[in-house]
Each structure stands twice: as structure tokens, then as C-alpha cells.
Design an enzyme around this catalytic site. Structure first.
Site, PDB file in Angstrom:
ATOM      1  N   ASP A   1       0.790  -1.155  -0.030  1.00 57.60           N
ATOM      2  CA  ASP A   1       0.006   0.118   0.111  1.00 57.60           C
ATOM      3  C   ASP A   1       0.946   1.150   0.092  1.00 57.60           C
ATOM      4  O   ASP A   1       2.013   1.318  -0.633  1.00 57.60           O
ATOM      5  CB  ASP A   1      -1.115  -0.280   1.509  1.00 57.60           C
ATOM      6  CG  ASP A   1      -2.245   0.645   0.981  1.00 57.60           C
ATOM      7  OD1 ASP A   1      -2.078   1.848   0.921  1.00 57.60           O
ATOM      8  OD2 ASP A   1      -3.334   0.057   1.023  1.00 57.60           O
TER       9      ASP A   1
ATOM     10  N   HIS B   1      -3.925   6.047   3.826  1.00 52.84           N
ATOM     11  CA  HIS B   1      -4.582   5.114   3.175  1.00 52.84           C
ATOM     12  C   HIS B   1      -3.894   3.785   3.721  1.00 52.84           C
ATOM     13  O   HIS B   1      -4.575   2.910   4.177  1.00 52.84           O
ATOM     14  CB  HIS B   1      -4.422   5.126   1.694  1.00 52.84           C
ATOM     15  CG  HIS B   1      -5.232   4.019   0.993  1.00 52.84           C
ATOM     16  ND1 HIS B   1      -4.740   2.886   0.777  1.00 52.84           N
ATOM     17  CD2 HIS B   1      -6.388   4.253   0.386  1.00 52.84           C
ATOM     18  CE1 HIS B   1      -5.680   2.262   0.158  1.00 52.84           C
ATOM     19  NE2 HIS B   1      -6.625   3.086  -0.213  1.00 52.84           N
TER      20      HIS B   1
ATOM     21  N   SER C   1     -11.240  -0.674  -1.127  1.00 60.12           N
ATOM     22  CA  SER C   1      -9.934  -0.456  -0.258  1.00 60.12           C
ATOM     23  C   SER C   1     -10.387  -0.975   1.207  1.00 60.12           C
ATOM     24  O   SER C   1      -9.571  -1.574   1.866  1.00 60.12           O
ATOM     25  CB  SER C   1      -9.444   1.080  -0.152  1.00 60.12           C
ATOM     26  OG  SER C   1      -8.447   1.361  -1.356  1.00 60.12           O
TER      27      SER C   1
END
Length: 788
Positions: free
Chosen positions: A171, A229, A562
Site C-alpha cells: 500500500d 490510506h 479499499s
């Protein structure tokens, strides 16, 4: 924690704004289609001024010493031998990544001419220009039946918390000092762990056992640090217990990931400018080398074009990991609700779509006439008085940009002190709409869905008092505005509401990408859906909303596939901990065949329109972790089983070799049709002739057990299953059955989204299921039929 911010947070602060807007995909699907990255990775100026670009070069394995026994130096020398001579000082070829685990080859900065020169060299297979990739809780453990007070199996005691399992998160990096990554109760890393920690000034612990930067560029300026994220997805998969977690007082509770005592290994492959396929492969390669058990990747391609598996870097890397016994979980994508929009279609990937949960952060719009419409907002200001304010529709001037509240579109409108009604769907995020309303003098905002977004609403971290309403509510508010000369409204902030009787959770949100698969129509995708709407997890960063209000939070609520992907990654880790010898395919099968197809009211799972969701939206259904831990039967697939499948896709020998890293002669392989792969679901493209397929199940339940067939036959076809009863006498015993699909009438058959697919691409479909039922188990396989 709010008083212990580090200087790196301050340094990354302006970059984080761009990261939020470009990478999180918690926005209208229109943005995902329209936004393009301005650049690729962090490159030096010489590269930017030359014609060099990054290619992924696939080669045969060198034969001399046996590829698996080659040292890094030997393999690097083999790769260097492919590089041609530079034509000028600015065109010096440079290897930026070498791969030895998931694929055989390297990534290098090359000119097209240099690539051409390599093609004639012995051992060369292919060179592909790298592609751009995009990034796609306190309540979900309870919602999924994991918590102790629900009485389910998987979390009955601490031994079921994923101990001993390593989850590799590929990621944007991680913020290591977040309390979700504390290691209380987590044992030391297992002996097989070979990774390292590249976090400057921070010592990894038993929870966060490794973190590596895999973005090629200036190693002195890049580190695995990140605050958005990747931190959110990592904590969703395996965050440890954190009491009193909330987002500005909402969604309060104990935050915890799916596998709270599993280990985390972080591979940073995405920068603020996006993710490059060469870096992503490097992250996968490192994860395999380090010894992870599960890989979680909330990454998809920017465009939804058809990509064959031998050109799909995610599929290639995932196959290499699968061959080493590692399960790879990936997002399905955020560009629904149309069909044929999903990414990560390879059958060796666990492809995860999104679902809603039964928690809302409620914000109600009340009109002057007394009508109320329930919506959502994370930002619930205490000082916003619920008094009626003038209400204006931003598109009343006939300008579509104004309707979407785009930047600068409200400058010539009188919105000061008013509540502004904005529509979703334009090339602007909901948060950015709030900035425009606020800068134009608006006091509050009501955001209403497009027609295709239906009833899905998202709890967003707004910059001003706001609420997000569904499409039907939006129509009624527009009608009210048009019916009176002095429309007024207010917003009532009602906080966190769980288990409302009107909740239809789990449901499929509008953004979750749908099948059928383009790369392999004979495989039903997505495989599964899991929580992906308004998910609270670690996010210790001042989002643009926080900046505006000068507030910070250690947690934030985000939406997207996600968020659903790491839920399944963590659940896979729980199953791996409970069943250490299960293959990736066995874990997938257990998850799929035990999935729920009804919501918490016992009604069929619905989509964003409140219509029953089809198999191309939910795949096998909604994950049920505790049932998956004891599935009764599994459909297993070994890596070699994919070779006849790949040959059956009509790939060339060289293309199959790129995927498998082995010399393959498809002429000597008994190729199979796609649907013949021993998959836990059936996706049949049916013409005028009957088709027959076999499946083999393995008994992992009670030794002596009898399973009887139940089936739902779709209209327009016949299904014959032989035998209709399977008897087992021991554990791990296998049994094979045959399913014949017989075409009949095509009447009374559904149609795949006729508004989106017309002409040649409009195909009619039907769906059903078959289920093997014993006294204790129910093993369900969904069926999709596409009529050719």
C-alpha cells in the site's frame, strides 16, 4: 495521542492533501475515470528530460545453476546481460528493481529502441511499459459475528486472534506510532520471518515486524512512513485493540482489526502521485522473500480496460505468491454500479467487493414543511443550531458545474447564510464541494445522489455542517424547492445509530465494481463482499476537513473496496492461523461456500437501488468468518492446476511462461475450459449445446458424513448433477461430481444492465446455485449463466 504528533507529520502535511484527493477514492466514480496522474513515481531530472521510461522485462529463468539456487548476485548478472549499450549519456539504461520470487525479470529505465534491441537476446520473453495503479473498526467485528458477546467460534479465545500469521500490506506505507500497532498480547515474529524494518528512528515491535520502501527513487528521501490510506487498511486487517476509539465522538468503541494478534509487514509501493506496477511487483517480491502468509492489496488499475493476465502485473505477482502458498486479497474496484467494471479478476486472487454495515452517523435534513430525510455525516458540529435557513439548489441557474458545486461555480450566486443543495457525479469530491459552498459564504450543505447511486450514502468528514442523502430524497427536496417561494431547511445531527430497523445491511453500495469478468468470463467475480462503507480505522492525520477546523483525530471513517479488502485479508489470516496447512484456494473456498446471501433481517441482499443484488455484485455473498472456519467441504486448487486453465484461455506458450515462470508447451497440456477449473462457483457461457463440468470437494468436516444435493435451477436451462448424494468416511477424503448445463428457452431471463450494455454487448443472463447439505454443514456454490 493528539498531543504527540511527530515532525514528519508536519513535513507530510501538504502532501497529504494531495494524497487524500488522488488516492483514497472516497469520491464519486466519475473522478476515478477522469483523473490522470501527472507523473509516475519520484524520478530524477535527467529521466524526465529524456525518452527513458520504466519497462518490466520478463525473462526465462537462467538454466546454469538452477533458478531457485541462484544467489542475488548471479541473478543480477543475468539481468544485466540483457541491457543494451546506451546511445547517449542521457539514455543510460538502469535497472531499478530485480525480481526473483513472484516473476523472473527486472524493471529498468529504457528507451523503446533499447527494448527492441533486447528482443533478440536468448532468454528474453517480454517487455511491458509499466502501468499506473490506483488505491481503491469499532463495529465491524461485531457486525461480522467475531466478538465474544456474539458467541461465535473464531474469537472465542485469544488463540483465535491470528497469532503466528504475517499479513503483508502492499500500500502507501504506515504510521507506526499509532496505538493500533501496539504489540500487547502479540508474540514475537515466527522464525520464518526474514524481513527488515526501514522506519528511521522507530523500532518495529511484535505487531509491526517489518516496513520497507519499494518505490524506486532517492532512497534518502523515501521511507515507509505514511499517515493515510495504508495506515487505515493495515489497522483494518490486523490492528490491535484500542479502547475509546472514535472519529470526533462518533462510532465510539474499541477499534480492532480482524486479526488483532497477527503480525504486520508493510511494503510501501505508492507515492502521492500514484502507484507504479514495477514498484508494486517489487513489493510483492519482497513480501514473498520475507515470509508473509497473506498479502493485502487495495490497489487497482486506473482504467478498467481488458488486461490479459500475462500483462497484468497484479495478476502476475499474485500468481507467484500463490505458488509459494500465500493468499492474495485484492479490491474489486470502485467504479460500479455498471457491470463489467471490476479489476483483479484472476482466479488465484481473492477479489473483494464492498458492503454496507448497520451503523450510520446520522444527519437528518428537515424542511420547513416538516418533512425529514435521513442522511449521514461524520462531522457533527455541536455549535450548529437547528434553526431553519434559506435553502437553495446550486443548479438553479442552469449551470451543471454549479449543480455539482465545482470550484468557483458558486461565485456569482447568492448563497451567503444559506443551505446549498449540491449533486454528486461531477468531477469533484464531496469534501471539495463543501469547500466551494463555504468559500462562497454558504452556512451548510445537503449533498444528493445521482440516480445510479441510489440509496447509498457515505459518512464523510465535511468541512462545514452537511449531510449526504439518497437519490429519492433528493428528488423530493428539489420538488419542495420548486413548490415554494421561500424554501427553508436545517440539519439535525443525531450521532451514531446502530441496528436501525430500517437498515438493509449488508447491502452493496453503488461504487462497488461488478462482474462479469472480462479477462476470464468462465470465472465468477467478485468472489465475496465485505464491509467497505463508512469504516472507522487508524488515520492519525489532519485531513483537509480537520485542517479547516484546526482539529485532529487518531481515527477516520473511509469508504471503498479499499476498506473491504483488508477485512477479508484479516479474516484469511484468522483461517490460516486456525488451519495452517490449508492452501490459498482452500481458504478462498471456505470463505465463499459459507457466505451469507441474506441480510440481517433474513431478506436477500440488495444493491444500491434496494433491488435484489445479482451474483455479479455479490459473488458468493457476504463473508461470514465463523462459518468459514468450519466449512465442511472445500474446493482445492494447486498451482499446477492453473496451467491447463491458462492454456485453455488460448494464451501462447510464452505468455503462460511469463505467468508460471516455467517453460510450458500447451500442445502437450490437456487444456480445460475456464469453468472446468475446480472453483467454488460456476460461471457458464452457454450457447445452444449442453456443457458438462466436474468439481472435486475435500471433506474437512466430520469424518463420517453424508451430503445431499439442493439446487435452484435458473429459468431457461436445465441442470443435472451426478451423483446427488456424496458419502464420506474419513477426513480429507475427496469426492468428484459432474454438473451438466442444458439450454432450454431463453424466456424469463434477466438482462445485464441494458442501459450500460447495448447492441453486441447486451447479453442475457440467469443465476442459481447448488448446495451440498449434511446434518451440520451447508456448502453453497453460486451459478451464473450468460447466454452466448
Amino acid at each position: 495521542m493528539e498531543n504527540t504528533q511527530h515532525k514528519v507529520l508536519e513535513i507530510m502535511f501538504p502532501l497529504g492533501l494531495l494524497l487524500l484527493l488522488l488516492l483514497l477514492l472516497k469520491f464519486s466514480p466519475a473522478i476515478a475515470n477522469e483523473q490522470e496522474p501527472a507523473a509516475v513515481g519520484l524520478r530524477n531530472m535527467d529521466d524526465e528530460q529524456s525518452s527513458l521510461q520504466t519497462y518490466i522485462v520478463f525473462t526465462k529463468k537462467p538454466e546454469a545453476a538452477g533458478a531457485n539456487s541462484l544467489q542475488h548476485e548471479d541473478l543480477n548478472a543475468w539481468y544485466q546481460s540483457f541491457l543494451p549499450t546506451a546511445t547517449s549519456s542521457n539514455h543510460q539504461p538502469q535497472i531499478v528493481h530485480t525480481y526473483r520470487n513472484v516473476v523472473t525479470g527486472f524493471a529498468a529505465r529504457l528507451t523503446p529502441e533499447q527494448v527492441k534491441a533486447m528482443e533478440g537476446k536468448e532468454g528474453f520473453l517480454s517487455a511491458q511499459a509499466e502501468r499506473m495503479l490506483a488505491l481503491q473498526t469499532t463495529h465491524t467485528p461485531y457486525f461480522l459475528g467475531l466478538t465474544k458477546n456474539r458467541g461465535w467460534e473464531l474469537w472465542k479465545n485469544e488463540s483465535n486472534y491470528g497469532k503466528g500469521v504475517i499479513i503483508g500490506v502492499v500500500d502507501t506505507g504506515i504510521w507506526p506510532d499509532h496505538p493500533s500497532f501496539g504489540d500487547e498480547g502479540v508474540p514475537p515474529a515466527p522464525d520464518k520471518w526474514k524481513g527488515k524494518c526501514e522506519l528511521n528512528g522507530t523500532v518495529c515491535n511484535n505487531k509491526l515486524i517489518g516496513a520497507r520502501n519499494c518505490i524506486h527513487g532517492d532512497a534518502n528521501t523515501l521511507s515507509p512512513y505514511e499517515v493515510g490510506h495504508g495506515t487505515h487498511t493495515s489497522s483494518t486487517a490486523a490492528g490491535n485493540f484500542v479502547k475509546d476509539a472514535n472519529a470526533y465522538g462518533n462510532a465510539n468503541g474499541t477499534a480492532v482489526g480482524m486479526a488483532p494478534h497477527a503480525h504486520l509487514a508493510i511494503y510501501k509501493v505508492c507515492s502521492i502521485e500514484g502507484c507504479n506496477s514495477s514498484d508494486m511487483l517489487a513489493g510483492l517480491d519482497a513480501a514473498v522473500e520475507d515470509g508473509v502468509d497473506v498479502i493485502s492489496m487495495s490497489i487497482v488499475y486506473y482504467h478498467n480496460d481488458y488486461i490479459p493476465f500475462h500483462e497484468d502485473a497484479i495478476a502476475l505477482g499474485a500468481f507467484g505468491a500463490t505458488q509459494k502458498g500465500i493468499l492474495v486479497s485484492c479490491s474489486a474496484g470502485n467504479i460500479g454500479p455498471e457491470h463489467k467494471t471490476l479489476s483483479n479478476e484472476a482466479p488465484w486472487i481473492l477479489t473483494v467487493g464492498a458492503s454496507t454495515i448497520d451503523r450510520t452517523i446520522k444527519a437528518t435534513a428537515r424542511l420547513r414543511n416538516g418533512a425529514e430525510f435521513g442522511g449521514e455525516s461524520v462531522y457533527q458540529p455541536k455549535d450548529f443550531l437547528p434553526v431553519l435557513l434559506p435553502l437553495i439548489y446550486a443548479g438553479s441557474n442552469g449551470n451543471r458545474s454549479s449543480a455539482f458545486c465545482k470550484d468557483g461555480s458558486l461565485r456569482n450566486m447568492d448563497v451567503k447564510g444559506k443551505i446549498v443543495l449540491c449533486e454528486t457525479g461531477g468531477p469533484v469530491s464531496i469534501i471539495a464541494q463543501g469547500y466551494e459552498v463555504r468559500s462562497a459564504g454558504g452556512s451548510a450543505m445537503i449533498v444528493i445522489n445521482r440516480k445510479q447511486d441510489g440509496y447509498t450514502t457515505l459518512a464523510e468528514d465535511h468541512v462545514l455542517p452537511a449531510t449526504h442523502l439518497d437519490y429519492a430524497s433528493g428528488l423530493k427536496i428539489k420538488a419542495y424547492i420548486n413548490s415554494t417561494q421561500n424554501p427553508k431547511a436545517t440539519i439535525l445531527f443525531r450521532g451514531t445509530v446502530i441496528g436501525e430497523s430500517s437498515s438493509v445491511a449488508p447491502a452493496v453500495p453503488f461504487f462497488s465494481s461488478r462482474g462479469p469478468s472480462k479477462a476470464s468470463p468462465g470465472i465468477l467475480k467478485p468472489d465475496i463482499i465485505g464491509p467497505g462503507v463508512s469504516i472507522l480505522a487508524a488515520y492519525p492525520f489532519p485531513t483537509d476537513s480537520n485542517i479547516a477546523r484546526k482539529k485532529t483525530s487518531m481515527f477516520n471513517i473511509l469508504s471503498g473496496t479499499s476498506m473491504s479488502c483488508p477485512h477479508l485479508s484479516g479474516i484469511a489470516a484468522l483461517l490460516k492461523s486456525s488451519h495452517p496447512y490449508w492452501s490459498p484456494a482452500a481458504i478462498k473456498s471456505a470463505i465463499m461456500t459459507t457466505a451469507d446471501v441474506v441480510n440481517h433481517h433474513g431478506k436477500p441482499i440488495v444493491d444500491e437501488k434496494r433491488s435484489p443484488a445479482d451474483v455479479f455484485a455479490i459473488g458468493a455473498g457476504h463473508v461470514n468468518p465463523s462459518k468459514a472456519n468450519n466449512p465442511g467441504l472445500i474446493y482445492d486448487i494447486q498451482p499446477d492446476d492453473y496451467i491447463p486453465y491458462l492454456c485453455g484461455l488460448n494464451y501462447t506458450d510464452k505468455q503462460v511462461e511469463i505467468i508460471t515462470q516455467r517453460t510450458i508447451k500447451c500442445s502437450k497440456v490437456e487444456s480445460i475450459a475456464e469453468t472446468q477449473l475446480n472453483y467454488p462457483s460456476f460461471s457458464v457461457v452457454l450457447g445452444s449445446e449442453s456443457l458438462s463440468f466436474t468439481r472435486t470437494v475435500t471433506n474437512v468436516g466430520e469424518a463420517k458424513s453424508t451430503y445431499n444435493l439442493e439446487k435452484f435451477v435458473p429459468p431457461g436451462i436445465g441442470i443435472i448433477v451426478r451423483p446427488e448424494q456424496i458419502v464420506f468416511s474419513e477426513v480429507n477424503q475427496k469426492a468428484t461430481y459432474t454438473v451438466e448445463f442444458i439450454p432450454h428457452s431463453h424466456k424469463q431471463i434477466g438482462e445485464i444492465n441494458p442501459q450500460s450494455h447495448t447492441g453486441k454487448d447486451s447479453k442475457r443472463y440467469a443465476e442459481g446455485y447448488l448446495r451440498w447439505v449434511s446434518d451440520k454443514y451447508s456448502v453453497r456454490s453460486p451459478i451464473s449463466i450468460i447466454f452466448a
